[in-house]
Scaffold this motif. Sequence first.
Motif, PDB file in Angstrom:
ATOM      1  N   HIS A  12      51.440  51.002  49.851  1.00 39.51           N
ATOM      2  CA  HIS A  12      52.118  50.068  48.940  1.00 39.51           C
ATOM      3  C   HIS A  12      53.225  50.767  48.131  1.00 39.51           C
ATOM      4  O   HIS A  12      54.263  50.182  47.846  1.00 39.51           O
ATOM      5  CB  HIS A  12      51.125  49.399  47.996  1.00 39.51           C
ATOM      6  CG  HIS A  12      51.783  48.481  47.016  1.00 39.51           C
ATOM      7  ND1 HIS A  12      52.320  47.270  47.397  1.00 39.51           N
ATOM      8  CD2 HIS A  12      52.052  48.621  45.701  1.00 39.51           C
ATOM      9  CE1 HIS A  12      52.864  46.696  46.340  1.00 39.51           C
ATOM     10  NE2 HIS A  12      52.724  47.498  45.299  1.00 39.51           N
ATOM     11  N   TYR A  13      53.005  52.007  47.763  1.00 33.62           N
ATOM     12  CA  TYR A  13      53.987  52.791  47.028  1.00 33.62           C
ATOM     13  C   TYR A  13      55.310  52.841  47.811  1.00 33.62           C
ATOM     14  O   TYR A  13      56.383  52.647  47.251  1.00 33.62           O
ATOM     15  CB  TYR A  13      53.409  54.192  46.840  1.00 33.62           C
ATOM     16  CG  TYR A  13      54.128  55.130  45.918  1.00 33.62           C
ATOM     17  CD1 TYR A  13      53.738  55.243  44.585  1.00 33.62           C
ATOM     18  CD2 TYR A  13      55.137  55.976  46.377  1.00 33.62           C
ATOM     19  CE1 TYR A  13      54.345  56.158  43.739  1.00 33.62           C
ATOM     20  CE2 TYR A  13      55.752  56.881  45.536  1.00 33.62           C
ATOM     21  CZ  TYR A  13      55.350  56.968  44.216  1.00 33.62           C
ATOM     22  OH  TYR A  13      55.956  57.871  43.378  1.00 33.62           O
ATOM     23  N   TYR A  14      55.199  53.094  49.107  1.00 30.78           N
ATOM     24  CA  TYR A  14      56.391  53.174  49.944  1.00 30.78           C
ATOM     25  C   TYR A  14      56.993  51.802  50.211  1.00 30.78           C
ATOM     26  O   TYR A  14      58.193  51.697  50.467  1.00 30.78           O
ATOM     27  CB  TYR A  14      56.101  53.962  51.228  1.00 30.78           C
ATOM     28  CG  TYR A  14      56.025  55.430  50.908  1.00 30.78           C
ATOM     29  CD1 TYR A  14      57.160  56.225  50.941  1.00 30.78           C
ATOM     30  CD2 TYR A  14      54.827  56.014  50.490  1.00 30.78           C
ATOM     31  CE1 TYR A  14      57.107  57.564  50.599  1.00 30.78           C
ATOM     32  CE2 TYR A  14      54.757  57.348  50.147  1.00 30.78           C
ATOM     33  CZ  TYR A  14      55.901  58.116  50.193  1.00 30.78           C
ATOM     34  OH  TYR A  14      55.853  59.438  49.834  1.00 30.78           O
ATOM     35  N   THR A  19      61.780  48.476  49.187  1.00 28.83           N
ATOM     36  CA  THR A  19      62.332  47.187  48.739  1.00 28.83           C
ATOM     37  C   THR A  19      63.163  47.314  47.457  1.00 28.83           C
ATOM     38  O   THR A  19      63.502  46.300  46.846  1.00 28.83           O
ATOM     39  CB  THR A  19      61.208  46.154  48.540  1.00 28.83           C
ATOM     40  OG1 THR A  19      60.236  46.684  47.627  1.00 28.83           O
ATOM     41  CG2 THR A  19      60.540  45.813  49.867  1.00 28.83           C
ATOM     42  N   ASN A  20      63.478  48.533  47.064  1.00 27.67           N
ATOM     43  CA  ASN A  20      64.314  48.763  45.888  1.00 27.67           C
ATOM     44  C   ASN A  20      65.404  49.770  46.228  1.00 27.67           C
ATOM     45  O   ASN A  20      65.143  50.760  46.919  1.00 27.67           O
ATOM     46  CB  ASN A  20      63.474  49.295  44.720  1.00 27.67           C
ATOM     47  CG  ASN A  20      62.598  48.227  44.116  1.00 27.67           C
ATOM     48  OD1 ASN A  20      63.055  47.451  43.293  1.00 27.67           O
ATOM     49  ND2 ASN A  20      61.351  48.164  44.548  1.00 27.67           N
ATOM     50  N   ILE A 129      63.818  55.096  54.773  1.00 25.54           N
ATOM     51  CA  ILE A 129      63.866  54.317  53.533  1.00 25.54           C
ATOM     52  C   ILE A 129      65.095  54.761  52.763  1.00 25.54           C
ATOM     53  O   ILE A 129      65.245  55.942  52.445  1.00 25.54           O
ATOM     54  CB  ILE A 129      62.589  54.518  52.690  1.00 25.54           C
ATOM     55  CG1 ILE A 129      61.384  53.922  53.423  1.00 25.54           C
ATOM     56  CG2 ILE A 129      62.750  53.916  51.304  1.00 25.54           C
ATOM     57  CD1 ILE A 129      60.052  54.192  52.748  1.00 25.54           C
ATOM     58  N   ASP A 130      65.970  53.827  52.481  1.00 28.55           N
ATOM     59  CA  ASP A 130      67.209  54.115  51.770  1.00 28.55           C
ATOM     60  C   ASP A 130      67.041  53.741  50.304  1.00 28.55           C
ATOM     61  O   ASP A 130      67.451  52.671  49.863  1.00 28.55           O
ATOM     62  CB  ASP A 130      68.358  53.337  52.404  1.00 28.55           C
ATOM     63  CG  ASP A 130      69.701  53.734  51.831  1.00 28.55           C
ATOM     64  OD1 ASP A 130      69.818  54.855  51.291  1.00 28.55           O
ATOM     65  OD2 ASP A 130      70.637  52.920  51.916  1.00 28.55           O
ATOM     66  N   SER A 171      46.781  56.609  52.607  1.00 21.79           N
ATOM     67  CA  SER A 171      48.005  57.373  52.413  1.00 21.79           C
ATOM     68  C   SER A 171      49.065  56.940  53.421  1.00 21.79           C
ATOM     69  O   SER A 171      48.762  56.519  54.543  1.00 21.79           O
ATOM     70  CB  SER A 171      47.707  58.860  52.599  1.00 21.79           C
ATOM     71  OG  SER A 171      48.900  59.611  52.730  1.00 21.79           O
ATOM     72  N   ILE A 172      50.304  57.091  53.029  1.00 21.89           N
ATOM     73  CA  ILE A 172      51.429  56.814  53.918  1.00 21.89           C
ATOM     74  C   ILE A 172      51.326  57.621  55.210  1.00 21.89           C
ATOM     75  O   ILE A 172      51.849  57.215  56.245  1.00 21.89           O
ATOM     76  CB  ILE A 172      52.785  57.080  53.207  1.00 21.89           C
ATOM     77  CG1 ILE A 172      53.970  56.542  54.033  1.00 21.89           C
ATOM     78  CG2 ILE A 172      52.945  58.559  52.879  1.00 21.89           C
ATOM     79  CD1 ILE A 172      53.985  55.051  54.215  1.00 21.89           C
TER      80      ILE A 172
END
Length: 187
Positions: A12-14, A19-20, A129-130, A171-172
């Motif tokens: 969820h952290y990622y 998304t930001n 992820i940008d 974990s991711i």
Amino acid sequence: MIIPSAYFAPIHYYHILNTNAEVMIEQYDNYQKQTFRNRCQIVSANGVQILTVPIQKYDGDKCLMKDIKISDHNNWQHNHWTAIVSAYGNSPFFEFYADDIQQFFTKKWVFLYDFSMDITVTLCHLLDIDCRLLPSLRFHNDFEQAVEGKMMSKPYYQVYKEKFGFIANLSILDLLFNMGNESVFYL
């Protein structure tokens, strides 16, 4: 968006990072024990396993996250890497990302915050992820403390799914090693 620092944070952290456009990572909050700030959850042949980065004792009841130092107690880096290899060595994408992740278990870091930021930056790159990551410049009362309680429970392929069913909020690393370059689409 302002979120806490985390060691191989939950999926969820990622999702938040994906998304930001810009996320600030809080460094002036007080360190909280038994949180994702120094622990992550992976799944192995024996079920969920918690990996905890040992920290040095600090004076007083409180210490700023940016001042928390990592302890070299019990050869933890070797133990964490061995656990990760055991858990994910047979996953579809382990061999593609192993070298990028192993570096975090061979180099020494002094501060937990710096270690976690390096991990987060590297994983954002690997996941495409940008998101611009910024360290906080002061304490923010309104930062997202609820990251740990949130879950992304939409199932994806997991190596031990047949044995344990789908396990959310890992974990991711679980998503990365199991889904590879498709991970960003899940996020």
